[in-house]
Design a protein around this motif. Structure first.
Motif, PDB file in Angstrom:
ATOM      1  N   VAL A  43      15.807   4.776   6.147  1.00 22.08           N
ATOM      2  CA  VAL A  43      15.602   3.396   5.757  1.00 22.08           C
ATOM      3  C   VAL A  43      14.494   3.355   4.718  1.00 22.08           C
ATOM      4  N   MET A  44      14.723   2.567   3.677  1.00 23.12           N
ATOM      5  CA  MET A  44      13.727   2.481   2.599  1.00 23.12           C
ATOM      6  C   MET A  44      12.695   1.390   2.883  1.00 23.12           C
ATOM      7  N   THR A  45      13.157   0.220   3.253  1.00 23.05           N
ATOM      8  CA  THR A  45      12.253  -0.898   3.527  1.00 23.05           C
ATOM      9  C   THR A  45      12.728  -1.630   4.768  1.00 23.05           C
ATOM     10  N   MET A  46      11.797  -2.290   5.417  1.00 26.18           N
ATOM     11  CA  MET A  46      12.114  -3.114   6.567  1.00 26.18           C
ATOM     12  C   MET A  46      10.993  -4.123   6.710  1.00 26.18           C
ATOM     13  N   ASP A  47      11.356  -5.389   6.754  1.00 26.26           N
ATOM     14  CA  ASP A  47      10.365  -6.470   6.836  1.00 26.26           C
ATOM     15  C   ASP A  47       9.356  -6.405   5.696  1.00 26.26           C
ATOM     16  N   GLY A  48       9.828  -5.989   4.528  1.00 24.08           N
ATOM     17  CA  GLY A  48       8.965  -5.952   3.360  1.00 24.08           C
ATOM     18  C   GLY A  48       8.025  -4.770   3.287  1.00 24.08           C
ATOM     19  N   LEU A  49       8.112  -3.828   4.239  1.00 26.49           N
ATOM     20  CA  LEU A  49       7.223  -2.670   4.253  1.00 26.49           C
ATOM     21  C   LEU A  49       7.999  -1.419   3.861  1.00 26.49           C
ATOM     22  N   LEU A  50       7.425  -0.655   2.921  1.00 21.16           N
ATOM     23  CA  LEU A  50       8.042   0.611   2.538  1.00 21.16           C
ATOM     24  C   LEU A  50       7.867   1.629   3.652  1.00 21.16           C
ATOM     25  N   TYR A  51       8.934   2.314   3.998  1.00 26.63           N
ATOM     26  CA  TYR A  51       8.880   3.344   5.032  1.00 26.63           C
ATOM     27  C   TYR A  51       9.127   4.713   4.420  1.00 26.63           C
ATOM     28  N   ASP A  52       8.518   4.930   3.296  1.00 26.52           N
ATOM     29  CA  ASP A  52       8.515   6.247   2.660  1.00 26.52           C
ATOM     30  C   ASP A  52       7.073   6.681   2.529  1.00 26.52           C
ATOM     31  N   LEU A  53       6.770   7.888   2.961  1.00 28.93           N
ATOM     32  CA  LEU A  53       5.401   8.364   2.950  1.00 28.93           C
ATOM     33  C   LEU A  53       5.317   9.651   2.140  1.00 28.93           C
ATOM     34  N   THR A  54       4.360   9.689   1.213  1.00 26.19           N
ATOM     35  CA  THR A  54       4.154  10.880   0.395  1.00 26.19           C
ATOM     36  C   THR A  54       2.823  11.541   0.779  1.00 26.19           C
ATOM     37  N   GLU A  55       2.605  12.736   0.248  1.00 27.59           N
ATOM     38  CA  GLU A  55       1.350  13.438   0.518  1.00 27.59           C
ATOM     39  C   GLU A  55       0.154  12.616   0.056  1.00 27.59           C
ATOM     40  N   LYS A  56       0.271  11.995  -1.104  1.00 27.84           N
ATOM     41  CA  LYS A  56      -0.841  11.203  -1.625  1.00 27.84           C
ATOM     42  C   LYS A  56      -1.149  10.028  -0.724  1.00 27.84           C
ATOM     43  N   GLN A  57      -0.115   9.418  -0.133  1.00 28.10           N
ATOM     44  CA  GLN A  57      -0.340   8.293   0.772  1.00 28.10           C
ATOM     45  C   GLN A  57      -0.992   8.748   2.082  1.00 28.10           C
ATOM     46  N   VAL A  58      -0.700   9.968   2.495  1.00 30.64           N
ATOM     47  CA  VAL A  58      -1.376  10.521   3.675  1.00 30.64           C
ATOM     48  C   VAL A  58      -2.882  10.595   3.418  1.00 30.64           C
ATOM     49  N   TYR A  59      -3.255  11.061   2.237  1.00 32.33           N
ATOM     50  CA  TYR A  59      -4.677  11.103   1.879  1.00 32.33           C
ATOM     51  C   TYR A  59      -5.258   9.692   1.823  1.00 32.33           C
ATOM     52  N   HIS A  60      -4.481   8.743   1.324  1.00 33.81           N
ATOM     53  CA  HIS A  60      -4.934   7.354   1.211  1.00 33.81           C
ATOM     54  C   HIS A  60      -5.247   6.778   2.590  1.00 33.81           C
ATOM     55  N   ILE A  61      -4.355   6.974   3.547  1.00 31.07           N
ATOM     56  CA  ILE A  61      -4.576   6.474   4.907  1.00 31.07           C
ATOM     57  C   ILE A  61      -5.751   7.214   5.558  1.00 31.07           C
TER      58      ILE A  61
END
Length: 427
Positions: free
Chosen positions: A218-236
């Motif tokens: 699934v790409m999006t649900m309730d307006g939230l992106l459900y794709d996670l990249t390495e850079k986003q892991v660092y961001h969180i």
């Protein structure tokens, strides 16, 4: 001849008399000296016991934080804290629930929310040992714009100790104040029973559930992106470390850093929750013996029942990175939870997941150094994450084909299935 016999008798009598005097003097010495020594010993023992008892009472009145610098005292007759509402002084000497609530309501007056502002209860989120947690709506002055909040209640009937503990948790949130990476206190109702704690609503839920949803096609649900990249892991991860830095600055630590204890917003803003352990350390000076924390997230010193500190959170943060890069896999999947200490004592750590870069794995390994003094501080680790994020992959989406079976996950992770029912169970 007679004179000689008379003199001999007088010398004998004198000699016998002298011996008798010496014997009497020795008898007095045998009795009096030991008596004096025993008396001095008892006096000395009484002084030592008095000093010991005074020191114990002093420590009880001024508990420090185990494993870190001492924080502000909380279990004295009253304690003062500075937060979003200014200074608070809640007396703890009250002997009845009613008198305590009168005193605390006055002290927490800036946080009080009129009960009639809670216009609608949307759903029951969790029914725990302390009380029920609801998602509700709160009026803000504009009828067209009610605010979603989380309402935490204290179960009734409640005794004085339970009421003081509940108010103490409200007081603790006020002491912390505002930080963008901590769940925020919105207000309270302490004028009468039932008691309410009003917390901000982070509608997207907990990070662990988010990671499991990322496994779905699934790409999006309730307006939230459900794709996670390495850079986003660092961001969180960076935001979690900012929250830990904030706690460290207040001489606190979290004690249970894990994906299940992080709430996530639609813009991937991370907020630490599950601050109950931090409150206990702040209020009592130690972790409650009744509190159980999943073993696989604990640092070795915690498993060995040594004093806890912020470097223990750093160990757990390494586990959090593993959770994120594997989209919510349980740590040490091949090790039974009860065997984790023996596993770590052999200086073993988790292997690098296939979805994890060498850069990220090296950061994890720095968190998993056996000696806590060799682990980085939250600030040092954040700098490393910021440096790694500059060259991190922002295109490739992390993928794990298998969907999660909660019952199996709970068994492998060593946690109760009830704790996975919903994220707000740990607010």
């Amino acid at each position: 001849m007679g004179e000689k016999r008379g003199m001999a008798r007088m010398l004998l009598e004198c000699s016998l008399s002298d011996k008798l005097c010496v014997v009497q003097e020795q008898q007095y010495e045998v009795i009096i000296v030991p008596t004096l020594l025993v008396g001095l010993f008892l006096i000395l023992l009484a002084v030592i016991l008095w000093l010991f008892i005074r020191e114990q009472r002093s420590q009880q009145q001024r508990p420090g934080i185990r494993g870190s610098a001492a924080g502000p005292p909380s279990r004295s007759p009253s304690w003062e804290a500075t937060g979003r509402g200014g200074k608070v002084l809640v007396p703890l000497k009250e002997t009845s629930v009613e008198s305590f609530l009168r005193a605390s309501t006055s002290a927490l007056s800036k946080l009080q929310v009129p009960r009639e502002q809670f216009s609608e209860v949307l759903e029951q989120i969790y029914n725990g040992s302390y009380g029920i947690i609801y998602r509700a709506k709160m009026c803000t002055g504009d009828p067209a714009k009610p605010k979603n909040i989380v309402l935490k209640t204290l179960k009734e009937p409640a005794g004085l100790h339970e009421v003081q503990d509940f108010v103490g948790r409200i007081q603790f949130y006020q002491y912390l104040g505002k930080h963008k990476n901590l769940v925020q206190l919105e207000g309270c109702c302490t004028d009468r029973l039932p008691l309410y704690m009003v917390l901000e609503d982070v509608a997207q839920g907990d990070l662990l559930s988010f990671l499991w949803t990322c496994r779905r096609d699934v790409m999006t649900m309730d307006g939230l992106l459900y794709d996670l990249t390495e850079k986003q892991v660092y961001h969180i991860g960076k935001q979690v470390l900012l929250g830990l830095e904030f706690l460290q600055d207040k001489h606190l630590f979290h004690g249970d850093v894990a994906a299940r204890n992080i709430l996530i917003q639609s813009d991937l803003t991370a907020k630490l929750c599950g601050l109950g352990l931090a409150y206990e350390v702040h209020a009592l000076g130690a972790i409650s013996s009744a509190r159980t924390i999943p073993l696989k997230w604990l640092a070795p010193e915690r498993l060995l029942l040594r004093p806890a500190g912020i470097r223990g959170d750093i160990w757990s943060f390494g586990i959090l990175l593993y959770e994120m890069v594997t989209l919510g896999a349980p740590p040490y999947p091949e090790v039974p939870p009860t065997s984790i200490l023996q596993y770590l004592q052999r200086r073993k750590i988790m292997k690098r997941p296939s979805s994890c870069t060498h850069t990220m794995y090296n950061i994890m390994k720095s968190c998993w150094r056996w000696s806590e003094d060799n682990r980085p501080s939250p600030r040092e680790l954040r700098f490393r994450l910021e440096g790694a994020a500059r060259t991190a992959d922002d295109k490739t989406v992390l993928q794990v084909p298998e969907l999660v079976v909660p019952e199996l996950y709970a068994s492998v992770a060593g946690i109760s299935i009830e704790s996975l029912s919903y994220s707000y169970s740990i607010l």
